[in-house]
Design a protein around this motif. Structure first.
Motif, PDB file in Angstrom:
ATOM      1  N   VAL A 260       0.836  -1.202   0.000  1.00  0.00           N
ATOM      2  CA  VAL A 260       0.000   0.000   0.000  1.00  0.00           C
ATOM      3  C   VAL A 260       0.872   1.255   0.000  1.00  0.00           C
ATOM      4  O   VAL A 260       0.572   2.235  -0.695  1.00  0.00           O
ATOM      5  CB  VAL A 260      -0.945  -0.018   1.218  1.00  0.00           C
ATOM      6  CG1 VAL A 260      -1.686   1.310   1.340  1.00  0.00           C
ATOM      7  CG2 VAL A 260      -1.931  -1.173   1.113  1.00  0.00           C
ATOM      8  N   ALA A 261       1.964   1.236   0.772  1.00  0.00           N
ATOM      9  CA  ALA A 261       2.876   2.381   0.805  1.00  0.00           C
ATOM     10  C   ALA A 261       3.481   2.643  -0.568  1.00  0.00           C
ATOM     11  O   ALA A 261       3.604   3.799  -1.003  1.00  0.00           O
ATOM     12  CB  ALA A 261       3.975   2.148   1.835  1.00  0.00           C
ATOM     13  N   GLY A 262       3.876   1.575  -1.259  1.00  0.00           N
ATOM     14  CA  GLY A 262       4.444   1.738  -2.596  1.00  0.00           C
ATOM     15  C   GLY A 262       3.447   2.315  -3.576  1.00  0.00           C
ATOM     16  O   GLY A 262       3.780   3.196  -4.390  1.00  0.00           O
ATOM     17  N   VAL A 263       2.190   1.841  -3.517  1.00  0.00           N
ATOM     18  CA  VAL A 263       1.142   2.374  -4.394  1.00  0.00           C
ATOM     19  C   VAL A 263       0.913   3.855  -4.106  1.00  0.00           C
ATOM     20  O   VAL A 263       0.827   4.679  -5.032  1.00  0.00           O
ATOM     21  CB  VAL A 263      -0.161   1.564  -4.207  1.00  0.00           C
ATOM     22  CG1 VAL A 263      -1.315   2.240  -4.934  1.00  0.00           C
ATOM     23  CG2 VAL A 263       0.016   0.134  -4.709  1.00  0.00           C
ATOM     24  N   SER A 264       0.816   4.226  -2.838  1.00  0.00           N
ATOM     25  CA  SER A 264       0.598   5.628  -2.470  1.00  0.00           C
ATOM     26  C   SER A 264       1.760   6.506  -2.919  1.00  0.00           C
ATOM     27  O   SER A 264       1.562   7.626  -3.399  1.00  0.00           O
ATOM     28  CB  SER A 264       0.407   5.751  -0.956  1.00  0.00           C
ATOM     29  OG  SER A 264      -0.729   5.029  -0.526  1.00  0.00           O
ATOM     30  N   ASN A 265       2.984   6.002  -2.764  1.00  0.00           N
ATOM     31  CA  ASN A 265       4.161   6.769  -3.182  1.00  0.00           C
ATOM     32  C   ASN A 265       4.145   7.016  -4.694  1.00  0.00           C
ATOM     33  O   ASN A 265       4.488   8.108  -5.155  1.00  0.00           O
ATOM     34  CB  ASN A 265       5.437   6.030  -2.782  1.00  0.00           C
ATOM     35  CG  ASN A 265       6.678   6.856  -3.009  1.00  0.00           C
ATOM     36  OD1 ASN A 265       6.935   7.827  -2.312  1.00  0.00           O
ATOM     37  ND2 ASN A 265       7.471   6.473  -4.017  1.00  0.00           N
ATOM     38  N   ALA A 266       3.730   6.005  -5.449  1.00  0.00           N
ATOM     39  CA  ALA A 266       3.664   6.173  -6.905  1.00  0.00           C
ATOM     40  C   ALA A 266       2.626   7.224  -7.290  1.00  0.00           C
ATOM     41  O   ALA A 266       2.861   8.054  -8.177  1.00  0.00           O
ATOM     42  CB  ALA A 266       3.344   4.831  -7.565  1.00  0.00           C
ATOM     43  N   PHE A 267       1.477   7.218  -6.621  1.00  0.00           N
ATOM     44  CA  PHE A 267       0.428   8.191  -6.947  1.00  0.00           C
ATOM     45  C   PHE A 267       0.828   9.621  -6.582  1.00  0.00           C
ATOM     46  O   PHE A 267       0.415  10.570  -7.244  1.00  0.00           O
ATOM     47  CB  PHE A 267      -0.866   7.829  -6.218  1.00  0.00           C
ATOM     48  CG  PHE A 267      -1.580   6.630  -6.789  1.00  0.00           C
ATOM     49  CD1 PHE A 267      -1.491   6.326  -8.135  1.00  0.00           C
ATOM     50  CD2 PHE A 267      -2.344   5.812  -5.981  1.00  0.00           C
ATOM     51  CE1 PHE A 267      -2.144   5.228  -8.675  1.00  0.00           C
ATOM     52  CE2 PHE A 267      -3.011   4.712  -6.493  1.00  0.00           C
ATOM     53  CZ  PHE A 267      -2.910   4.415  -7.845  1.00  0.00           C
ATOM     54  N   LEU A 268       1.614   9.783  -5.525  1.00  0.00           N
ATOM     55  CA  LEU A 268       1.979  11.118  -5.055  1.00  0.00           C
ATOM     56  C   LEU A 268       3.266  11.648  -5.673  1.00  0.00           C
ATOM     57  O   LEU A 268       3.565  12.840  -5.548  1.00  0.00           O
ATOM     58  CB  LEU A 268       2.126  11.117  -3.531  1.00  0.00           C
ATOM     59  CG  LEU A 268       0.839  10.992  -2.713  1.00  0.00           C
ATOM     60  CD1 LEU A 268       1.161  10.772  -1.249  1.00  0.00           C
ATOM     61  CD2 LEU A 268      -0.028  12.229  -2.886  1.00  0.00           C
ATOM     62  N   SER A 269       4.032  10.795  -6.301  1.00  0.00           N
ATOM     63  CA  SER A 269       5.367  11.176  -6.753  1.00  0.00           C
ATOM     64  C   SER A 269       5.338  12.344  -7.736  1.00  0.00           C
ATOM     65  O   SER A 269       4.546  12.373  -8.676  1.00  0.00           O
ATOM     66  CB  SER A 269       6.055   9.970  -7.401  1.00  0.00           C
ATOM     67  OG  SER A 269       7.316  10.344  -7.903  1.00  0.00           O
ATOM     68  N   GLY A 270       6.246  13.299  -7.506  1.00  0.00           N
ATOM     69  CA  GLY A 270       6.375  14.442  -8.401  1.00  0.00           C
ATOM     70  C   GLY A 270       7.611  14.386  -9.270  1.00  0.00           C
ATOM     71  O   GLY A 270       7.891  15.331 -10.008  1.00  0.00           O
ATOM     72  N   ASP A 271       8.378  13.297  -9.185  1.00  0.00           N
ATOM     73  CA  ASP A 271       9.540  13.145 -10.071  1.00  0.00           C
ATOM     74  C   ASP A 271       9.640  11.698 -10.518  1.00  0.00           C
ATOM     75  O   ASP A 271       9.132  10.777  -9.868  1.00  0.00           O
ATOM     76  CB  ASP A 271      10.833  13.600  -9.394  1.00  0.00           C
ATOM     77  CG  ASP A 271      11.225  12.744  -8.213  1.00  0.00           C
ATOM     78  OD1 ASP A 271      11.800  11.662  -8.422  1.00  0.00           O
ATOM     79  OD2 ASP A 271      10.952  13.149  -7.065  1.00  0.00           O
ATOM     80  N   LEU A 272      10.303  11.478 -11.632  1.00  0.00           N
ATOM     81  CA  LEU A 272      10.359  10.152 -12.235  1.00  0.00           C
ATOM     82  C   LEU A 272      11.095   9.146 -11.361  1.00  0.00           C
ATOM     83  O   LEU A 272      10.691   7.982 -11.280  1.00  0.00           O
ATOM     84  CB  LEU A 272      11.035  10.229 -13.613  1.00  0.00           C
ATOM     85  CG  LEU A 272      10.224  10.869 -14.736  1.00  0.00           C
ATOM     86  CD1 LEU A 272      11.047  10.913 -16.017  1.00  0.00           C
ATOM     87  CD2 LEU A 272       8.928  10.106 -14.977  1.00  0.00           C
ATOM     88  N   PHE A 273      12.166   9.579 -10.687  1.00  0.00           N
ATOM     89  CA  PHE A 273      12.916   8.606  -9.895  1.00  0.00           C
ATOM     90  C   PHE A 273      12.117   8.166  -8.672  1.00  0.00           C
ATOM     91  O   PHE A 273      12.140   6.985  -8.308  1.00  0.00           O
ATOM     92  CB  PHE A 273      14.275   9.174  -9.463  1.00  0.00           C
ATOM     93  CG  PHE A 273      15.143   8.137  -8.822  1.00  0.00           C
ATOM     94  CD1 PHE A 273      15.824   7.205  -9.598  1.00  0.00           C
ATOM     95  CD2 PHE A 273      15.278   8.065  -7.448  1.00  0.00           C
ATOM     96  CE1 PHE A 273      16.611   6.225  -9.009  1.00  0.00           C
ATOM     97  CE2 PHE A 273      16.070   7.097  -6.857  1.00  0.00           C
ATOM     98  CZ  PHE A 273      16.743   6.167  -7.636  1.00  0.00           C
ATOM     99  N   ASN A 274      11.404   9.078  -8.046  1.00  0.00           N
ATOM    100  CA  ASN A 274      10.573   8.680  -6.915  1.00  0.00           C
ATOM    101  C   ASN A 274       9.420   7.792  -7.371  1.00  0.00           C
ATOM    102  O   ASN A 274       8.973   6.909  -6.627  1.00  0.00           O
ATOM    103  CB  ASN A 274      10.037   9.919  -6.188  1.00  0.00           C
ATOM    104  CG  ASN A 274       9.528   9.594  -4.801  1.00  0.00           C
ATOM    105  OD1 ASN A 274      10.068   8.741  -4.105  1.00  0.00           O
ATOM    106  ND2 ASN A 274       8.463  10.263  -4.395  1.00  0.00           N
ATOM    107  N   LEU A 275       8.935   8.021  -8.591  1.00  0.00           N
ATOM    108  CA  LEU A 275       7.938   7.121  -9.167  1.00  0.00           C
ATOM    109  C   LEU A 275       8.527   5.722  -9.326  1.00  0.00           C
ATOM    110  O   LEU A 275       7.869   4.713  -9.029  1.00  0.00           O
ATOM    111  CB  LEU A 275       7.468   7.665 -10.520  1.00  0.00           C
ATOM    112  CG  LEU A 275       6.453   6.819 -11.299  1.00  0.00           C
ATOM    113  CD1 LEU A 275       5.163   6.638 -10.513  1.00  0.00           C
ATOM    114  CD2 LEU A 275       6.159   7.465 -12.659  1.00  0.00           C
ATOM    115  N   TYR A 276       9.774   5.665  -9.779  1.00  0.00           N
ATOM    116  CA  TYR A 276      10.473   4.373  -9.884  1.00  0.00           C
ATOM    117  C   TYR A 276      10.592   3.703  -8.514  1.00  0.00           C
ATOM    118  O   TYR A 276      10.374   2.492  -8.375  1.00  0.00           O
ATOM    119  CB  TYR A 276      11.863   4.601 -10.489  1.00  0.00           C
ATOM    120  CG  TYR A 276      12.786   3.408 -10.410  1.00  0.00           C
ATOM    121  CD1 TYR A 276      12.678   2.366 -11.319  1.00  0.00           C
ATOM    122  CD2 TYR A 276      13.759   3.329  -9.421  1.00  0.00           C
ATOM    123  CE1 TYR A 276      13.518   1.272 -11.245  1.00  0.00           C
ATOM    124  CE2 TYR A 276      14.607   2.244  -9.343  1.00  0.00           C
ATOM    125  CZ  TYR A 276      14.484   1.213 -10.248  1.00  0.00           C
ATOM    126  OH  TYR A 276      15.304   0.122 -10.166  1.00  0.00           O
TER     127      TYR A 276
END
Length: 535
Positions: free
Chosen positions: A123-139
C-alpha cells in the motif's frame, strides 16, 4: 496549516504500520488490529486530501525543505487524490477479507506474520507512486510495491506459485530496468527528473529525442499496465496467488501503470504525437483480452483476461487527448479498480464454497448460496456495462468522446468498445449459467467439496463449524462492502464524473500542476484542448 502538508503520511503511515505489525508477529490479534487501524487512518487522511484539493486546487509538498527540482516533491491533485482514496478503500476491504480468511484457516495459506507487514508495504508503494512528483521517486514507488508483490505472490511456497512468481519477477525486472534506463536518458538530456521541470524542458529537445524518450517510457509503463502485446505475463501470474493477493493485484498494480501512463502523457508529452499507435494498442488490448477470456473455464483466468481487456478502455480515453475522453478514462479507472477487485474476492468465496474456481466443476451455487450468487451477479453485470451501473456510464462517456473526436480510428474504437462490452457480458453470463444456474447433475466434473455441501443442504444438516462449507462472516462482509462501494459509484456518478472532468482539465492544461511545484510565476505555454473539453 493546509491538510496537504500531511500528504507524505499516506506513505509513512503504512510503512510505520508494517514495522509495528512485524514486531507483533507473535501476537496475531494485535497485528491484525494494527494493520486494519493504520490502513483505516490512512484512508481517512486521503479522503481529507481529496476534499482539500477539491476546494483549494493542486498542492505540492517538498520533502526535507529541498526546493524543486533538487529535492523530492509530492504532488496532490484531483487525479492522484482520487486514486489514493479508491486504492486505500479497496485495500482495506481486501485486508479485512484476508484477516477473516486467516482466522478461519489458521493462517496456513497466508502466514499472518508475513502477510500483514508486506501488504502494508505494498500500500505504501502504491501511495508513493500516486503522489510522486519526479520520475525517480515514481520508480522507487514501483520498486516498493513490486518487492512486496513478489513476497505476496509466493505465499505458501507451492510449485505453481513459485513458477508464476518467477515469471512475474522476470517481467517486472525487465520493465523496471527499462524504466531506469529511460530515467537516466531523460536526466542526461535535460538535467532533471522533476516532472514539473521536465514539462518545460522536454519541449526544448529535438523531436527525435523526445519521441525516443516518449516511446521508452510508454513501453516500460505498458508492461506494468499489461497492455497488448505486453500483457502475456498477467493471466499466468495472478490466478495462482491466494484470493486476497490476486484481488489486490488485479485492482491496483496494473492501474499504477495506467496512472503513470496518464501522468507522463498529459504532463511530459502533451499533444497527439503517439495517439494513433495508442489507439491501435487500445483496440487490440480490448479485443484480444476478451477473446482470451471467452476461451477460459477457470473463473480466475477468465477474470485475468477481462482485466487485460478493460485496460484497453482506459488507454482509449487517454489516447483521445480530450477532456471528455480523459475524464471518462479517470472515471473508468476508479470503477474498474473497485469492480475487478470485488469479482476476485467473490471468486475466492466461490472457490471456498464450491471447492473449485473451474466452471466445469461448479453448478447449483445459486440455490446452495443465494448471497454468493448476488455478490457475483452485481459486479459481473457492472463489469459488462449493463445500465444503470457505473461500467455502463464510463463506457458511454468513452463512446461519446470517441464520436466527438470523429476520426475513423476513433469510430473503430467505439465499435470495438461496444463489441468488447457485449463479449464481456457473454463471458460472465457463461460463468453465471454454469456455476450458479444449471442443475448440479449437469456439471462435467463436480468437485467433492461441492457434492458434500449439496448433501448437507439436501439433508438439512447444519454445516456447523466446517470452515469449507460455511463462509466466514468477515470474508462475506468485506466482499459485500466492496460490492456496495461499486454500486455507490453508480449512485454518486454525478459528483465522481465532476471530479474526473476537473482532473482531466487540470492535467491537460498542466499549469496548475507545474505552478504548484515550481511557483506561481512559472510561465507555462498554453495548450489547446480538443473536442469535448472544458464545457
Amino acid at each position: 496549516m493546509n491538510i496537504t502538508s500531511f500528504a507524505p503520511l499516506a506513505v509513512l503511515l503504512p510503512i510505520f504500520g508494517a514495522a509495528l505489525a512485524f514486531l507483533l508477529f507473535r501476537h496475531s490479534r494485535a497485528q491484525r488490529a494494527v494493520s486494519i487501524g493504520v490502513l483505516s487512518l490512512t484512508l481517512l487522511l486521503e479522503c481529507a486530501l481529496l476534499a482539500s484539493v477539491w476546494e483549494g486546487g493542486t498542492a505540492a509538498v517538498n520533502i526535507g525543505g529541498w526546493l524543486p527540482p533538487w529535492g523530492i516533491t509530492m504532488v496532490v491533485d484531483q487525479f492522484s487524490s482520487l486514486m489514493l482514496v479508491v486504492s486505500s478503500a479497496v485495500s482495506l476491504a481486501v485486508l479485512i477479507y484476508a484477516t477473516g480468511q486467516g482466522m478461519a484457516d489458521g493462517d496456513q495459506d497466508a502466514p499472518v506474520s508475513i502477510f500483514h507487514p508486506t501488504f502494508l508495504i505494498l500500500v505504501a508503494g502504491v501511495s508513493n507512486a500516486f503522489l510522486s512528483g519526479d520520475l525517480f521517486n515514481l520508480y522507487v514507488g514501483f520498486e516498493i510495491l513490486l518487492t512486496a508483490s513478489y513476497v505476496l505472490m509466493t505465499l505458501g511456497g507451492t510449485g505453481p506459485r513459485i513458477r508464476a512468481g518467477v515469471t512475474y519477477v522476470v517481467v517486472s525486472v525487465v520493465s523496471s530496468v527499462l524504466f531506469l534506463i529511460s530515467i537516466a536518458m531523460v536526466y542526461g538530456a535535460t538535467g532533471t527528473v522533476n516532472m514539473a521541470d521536465l514539462a518545460i524542458k522536454l519541449a526544448d529537445l529535438d523531436e527525435g529525442t523526445q519521441t525516443l524518450l516518449h516511446v521508452m517510457l510508454l513501453v516500460a509503463f505498458g508492461i506494468k499496465a499489461a497492455v497488448f502485446p505486453l500483457s502475456f505475463w498477467l493471466p499466468d501470474s495472478y490466478p495462482t496467488a491466494p484470493a486476497p493477493v490476486t484481488a489486490v493485484f488485479a485492482g491496483l498494480l496494473t492501474k499504477v501503470g495506467v496512472y503513470a501512463m496518464v501522468r507522463t502523457e498529459t504532463l511530459l508529452f502533451p499533444g497527439d504525437s503517439l495517439n494513433t499507435p495508442l489507439m491501435v494498442v487500445a483496440l487490440l488490448t480490448m479485443v484480444v483480452g476478451i477473446l482470451g477470456a471467452l476461451a477460459q473455464s477457470d473463473i480466475k483466468r477468465l477474470l485475468s483476461f477481462t482485466l487485460v481487456s478493460h485496460i484497453g478502455y482506459m488507454v482509449f480515453g487517454l489516447a483521445m487527448s480530450s477532456v471528455a475522453g480523459l475524464a471518462a478514462a479517470v472515471f473508468y479507472v476508479a470503477h474498474h479498480i473497485t469492480i475487478q477487485t470485488s469479482l476476485f474476492l467473490v471468486t475466492g468465496l466461490i472457490e471456498r464454497r464450491g471447492g473449485s474456481s473451474s466452471v466445469d466443476r461448479l453448478a447449483g451455487l445459486a440455490k446452495l448460496s443465494p448471497v454468493l450468487a448476488l455478490l457475483f451477479f452485481v459486479p459481473a453485470m457492472n463489469l459488462a456495462g449493463i445500465p444503470p451501473f457505473s461500467g455502463f456510464l464510463g463506457k458511454v462517456g468513452l463512446i461519446q468522446a470517441g464520436i466527438e473526436l470523429g476520426t475513423p480510428l476513433a469510430y473503430a474504437l467505439v465499435i470495438g468498445g461496444v463489441v468488447t462490452s457485449l463479449l464481456t457480458l457473454l463471458a460472465v453470463a457463461r460463468v453465471w449459467n454454469r456455476a450458479f444456474w444449471r442443475k448440479p447433475s449437469d456439471a462435467e466434473h463436480p468437485d467433492p467439496v461441492l457434492l458434500a455441501a449439496r448433501e448437507e443442504s439436501a439433508t438439512g444438516r447444519r454445516a456447523g463449524r466446517d470452515s469449507v462449507t460455511l463462509l466466514p462472516r468477515t470474508m462475506v462482509g468485506s466482499t459485500l462492502g466492496l460490492v456496495a462501494l461499486g454500486v455507490s459509484l453508480t449512485v454518486f456518478a454525478g459528483p465522481l464524473f465532476k471530479v474526473a472532468d476537473q482532473a482531466a482539465q487540470e492535467m491537460l492544461e498542466r499549469s496548475s500542476y507545474i505552478q504548484a511545484v515550481l511557483g506561481e510565476d512559472t510561465q507555462v505555454p498554453p495548450l489547446a484542448l480538443k473536442a469535448g473539453g472544458g464545457e
